[in-house]
Design an enzyme around this catalytic site. Sequence first.
Site, PDB file in Angstrom:
ATOM      1  N   THR A 174      22.728  11.061  26.393  1.00  0.00           N
ATOM      2  CA  THR A 174      23.121  11.095  27.803  1.00  0.00           C
ATOM      3  C   THR A 174      24.158   9.996  28.053  1.00  0.00           C
ATOM      4  O   THR A 174      24.372   9.122  27.207  1.00  0.00           O
ATOM      5  CB  THR A 174      21.894  10.902  28.726  1.00  0.00           C
ATOM      6  OG1 THR A 174      21.322   9.621  28.478  1.00  0.00           O
ATOM      7  CG2 THR A 174      20.865  11.997  28.521  1.00  0.00           C
ATOM      8  N   ASP A 181      33.990  -2.020  27.829  1.00  0.00           N
ATOM      9  CA  ASP A 181      33.424  -1.195  26.751  1.00  0.00           C
ATOM     10  C   ASP A 181      33.320  -2.007  25.452  1.00  0.00           C
ATOM     11  O   ASP A 181      32.287  -1.976  24.783  1.00  0.00           O
ATOM     12  CB  ASP A 181      34.303   0.054  26.540  1.00  0.00           C
ATOM     13  CG  ASP A 181      33.799   0.890  25.380  1.00  0.00           C
ATOM     14  OD1 ASP A 181      32.726   1.500  25.517  1.00  0.00           O
ATOM     15  OD2 ASP A 181      34.462   0.913  24.322  1.00  0.00           O
ATOM     16  N   LYS A 220      29.930  -3.339  23.262  1.00  0.00           N
ATOM     17  CA  LYS A 220      29.728  -3.169  21.809  1.00  0.00           C
ATOM     18  C   LYS A 220      29.479  -4.522  21.140  1.00  0.00           C
ATOM     19  O   LYS A 220      28.690  -4.626  20.194  1.00  0.00           O
ATOM     20  CB  LYS A 220      30.947  -2.469  21.200  1.00  0.00           C
ATOM     21  CG  LYS A 220      31.052  -1.016  21.668  1.00  0.00           C
ATOM     22  CD  LYS A 220      32.377  -0.405  21.314  1.00  0.00           C
ATOM     23  CE  LYS A 220      32.443   1.048  21.757  1.00  0.00           C
ATOM     24  NZ  LYS A 220      33.810   1.589  21.747  1.00  0.00           N
TER      25      LYS A 220
HETATM   26  N1  LIG Z   1      31.912  11.544  22.686  1.00  0.00           N
HETATM   27  C1  LIG Z   1      32.010  10.590  21.775  1.00  0.00           C
HETATM   28  O1  LIG Z   1      32.865  10.636  20.865  1.00  0.00           O
HETATM   29  C2  LIG Z   1      31.071   9.420  21.804  1.00  0.00           C
HETATM   30  C3  LIG Z   1      31.187   8.422  20.824  1.00  0.00           C
HETATM   31  C4  LIG Z   1      30.273   7.360  20.801  1.00  0.00           C
HETATM   32  C5  LIG Z   1      29.295   7.286  21.773  1.00  0.00           C
HETATM   33  N2  LIG Z   1      29.227   8.250  22.754  1.00  0.00           N
HETATM   34  C6  LIG Z   1      28.155   8.140  23.744  1.00  0.00           C
HETATM   35  O2  LIG Z   1      27.279   9.257  23.567  1.00  0.00           O
HETATM   36  C7  LIG Z   1      26.750   9.682  24.815  1.00  0.00           C
HETATM   37  C8  LIG Z   1      27.127  11.150  25.027  1.00  0.00           C
HETATM   38  O3  LIG Z   1      28.537  11.287  25.020  1.00  0.00           O
HETATM   39  P1  LIG Z   1      29.244  12.637  25.445  1.00  0.00           P
HETATM   40  O4  LIG Z   1      30.672  12.456  25.124  1.00  0.00           O
HETATM   41  O5  LIG Z   1      28.506  13.781  24.886  1.00  0.00           O
HETATM   42  O6  LIG Z   1      29.023  12.591  27.038  1.00  0.00           O
HETATM   43  P2  LIG Z   1      29.007  13.856  28.015  1.00  0.00           P
HETATM   44  O7  LIG Z   1      29.955  14.901  27.540  1.00  0.00           O
HETATM   45  O8  LIG Z   1      29.145  13.302  29.399  1.00  0.00           O
HETATM   46  O9  LIG Z   1      27.531  14.457  27.825  1.00  0.00           O
HETATM   47  C9  LIG Z   1      26.385  13.885  28.370  1.00  0.00           C
HETATM   48  C10 LIG Z   1      25.471  15.003  28.809  1.00  0.00           C
HETATM   49  O10 LIG Z   1      24.247  14.450  29.276  1.00  0.00           O
HETATM   50  C11 LIG Z   1      23.909  15.133  30.490  1.00  0.00           C
HETATM   51  N3  LIG Z   1      22.988  14.347  31.297  1.00  0.00           N
HETATM   52  C12 LIG Z   1      23.243  13.486  32.323  1.00  0.00           C
HETATM   53  N4  LIG Z   1      22.081  12.996  32.811  1.00  0.00           N
HETATM   54  C13 LIG Z   1      21.081  13.599  32.115  1.00  0.00           C
HETATM   55  C14 LIG Z   1      19.658  13.540  32.191  1.00  0.00           C
HETATM   56  N5  LIG Z   1      19.036  12.779  33.087  1.00  0.00           N
HETATM   57  N6  LIG Z   1      18.941  14.299  31.325  1.00  0.00           N
HETATM   58  C15 LIG Z   1      19.542  15.087  30.426  1.00  0.00           C
HETATM   59  N7  LIG Z   1      20.890  15.194  30.323  1.00  0.00           N
HETATM   60  C16 LIG Z   1      21.650  14.456  31.150  1.00  0.00           C
HETATM   61  C17 LIG Z   1      25.245  15.363  31.150  1.00  0.00           C
HETATM   62  O11 LIG Z   1      25.145  16.334  32.174  1.00  0.00           O
HETATM   63  P3  LIG Z   1      26.253  16.293  33.380  1.00  0.00           P
HETATM   64  O12 LIG Z   1      27.592  16.341  32.719  1.00  0.00           O
HETATM   65  O13 LIG Z   1      25.930  17.483  34.193  1.00  0.00           O
HETATM   66  O14 LIG Z   1      26.012  14.986  34.093  1.00  0.00           O
HETATM   67  C18 LIG Z   1      26.061  15.847  29.963  1.00  0.00           C
HETATM   68  O15 LIG Z   1      25.871  17.211  29.701  1.00  0.00           O
HETATM   69  C19 LIG Z   1      27.344   8.736  25.867  1.00  0.00           C
HETATM   70  O16 LIG Z   1      26.425   7.707  26.112  1.00  0.00           O
HETATM   71  C20 LIG Z   1      28.602   8.215  25.194  1.00  0.00           C
HETATM   72  O17 LIG Z   1      28.976   6.943  25.674  1.00  0.00           O
HETATM   73  C21 LIG Z   1      30.078   9.318  22.782  1.00  0.00           C
END
Ligand SMILES: NC(=O)c1ccc[n+]([C@@H]2O[C@H](COP(=O)([O-])OP(=O)(O)OC[C@H]3O[C@@H](n4cnc5c(N)ncnc54)[C@H](OP(=O)(O)O)[C@@H]3O)[C@@H](O)[C@H]2O)c1
Length: 342
Positions: free
Chosen positions: A99, A222, A226
């Site tokens: 999330t 950010d 980290k």
């Molecule tokens: N993408 C990357 O390359 C990357 C790299 C390193 C770390 N991260 C970390 O990994 C995590 C996910 O990244 P992401 O890129 O996948 O983010 P994202 O696309 O925003 O996906 C997060 C998902 O979690 C959902 N969510 C929000 N609140 C929730 C809850 N209470 N229960 C269940 N689901 C919920 C969101 O729904 P809604 O959109 O409807 O709110 C969304 O579908 C983040 O913390 C990010 O900082 C990402």
Amino acid sequence: MDRCPSKTIRIVLVGFGNLGRSLAQMLLEKENHLKNLSFNIVVTGIIDIDYTIIDETEQGLNLQEMLSLKNTELLNRSVNLSFEEVLQQVPFDILVELTPSTPNGDPGLSHIEKAFQNKRHVVTSNKSPLVLKYHELMDLARQNGCEFRFESTVGGVIPLFTTVQSGLAANEILKIEGILNGTTNYILTRLSEGSTYPQALNEVKKLGFCETNPTDDISGLDAARKLVIIANVLLGTHLTLTEIKTHGIEAISQAQILEAHLNNQVIKHIASLEVANNGIQASVEPKSINLSNPLAHVNGIMNAIHIFTKYSGEITLFGIGAGPKEVATILISEIISIGTKL
Ligand SMILES: NC(=O)c1ccc[n+]([C@@H]2O[C@H](COP(=O)([O-])OP(=O)(O)OC[C@H]3O[C@@H](n4cnc5c(N)ncnc54)[C@H](OP(=O)(O)O)[C@@H]3O)[C@@H](O)[C@H]2O)c1
């Protein structure tokens, strides 16, 4: 030769956004590879903010189908179970918590705490629970005999924690310097090539490597988050965000970049941790560094971490700073690593 029977690892995904979906996609792509490693990873539940879908077949959810469903179709498949009820009723080994990172840590923090209290292992990419409560979460994991993995919270694809905690376990870390944010590194790289700040920012947004609102990247927050994780995990400190001297890259001008070039230097957004007599010195700020510094040659969206050790000199790790597909492979490696202990 007969292959040993595959070990099944059951996971529940929380957060079916960019990363959750990339993980599902990579599990499909890597199915044969995983079979060769004698693992069968099945997803027994997917929880997002508006829906909870659980496996009723005991075969695991059909990921191809899950990825193809529109939001309304996913909503139609949703069961009326709270997160706690999923923990109690759905059979699984590992919670994969994906999330969004938030200032107060939730929902990720409470998901992870509840998972440990229910004796489930956790893999996460979500920084905020670690920034706020790393030691408490590790204690809870240990008390419940659980594994806690979070390699992808720092440095994109760079296996920093595995490298240091395993490969450098007998060493001593004196100092760590890194480029921990791909967005600011991309912007500084493009500025040094002659782009303007708005042009560079636009480009990095188009590449999809930063948030729509990249304030946390640009301001250094950010990278500071980290750095807190690195310090607390690898140096055993109890560092908090407020103790890090943090400056963003907003004020960097073309004139400063040119001046650095004339002095055979380059400006980079450096996150630094140094073990000093009076504690830990921690900062995230733009710095002019000499071209002999390995971080001087880290360009674009790349990240790098330069580790100064007591017994083995300096070690530098480089890698792509973000990207759902790249990060998904790290998550799968962590799932497998826990799976070997199940
Ligand atoms: N993408 C990357 O390359 C990357 C790299 C390193 C770390 N991260 C970390 O990994 C995590 C996910 O990244 P992401 O890129 O996948 O983010 P994202 O696309 O925003 O996906 C997060 C998902 O979690 C959902 N969510 C929000 N609140 C929730 C809850 N209470 N229960 C269940 N689901 C919920 C969101 O729904 P809604 O959109 O409807 O709110 C969304 O579908 C983040 O913390 C990010 O900082 C990402």
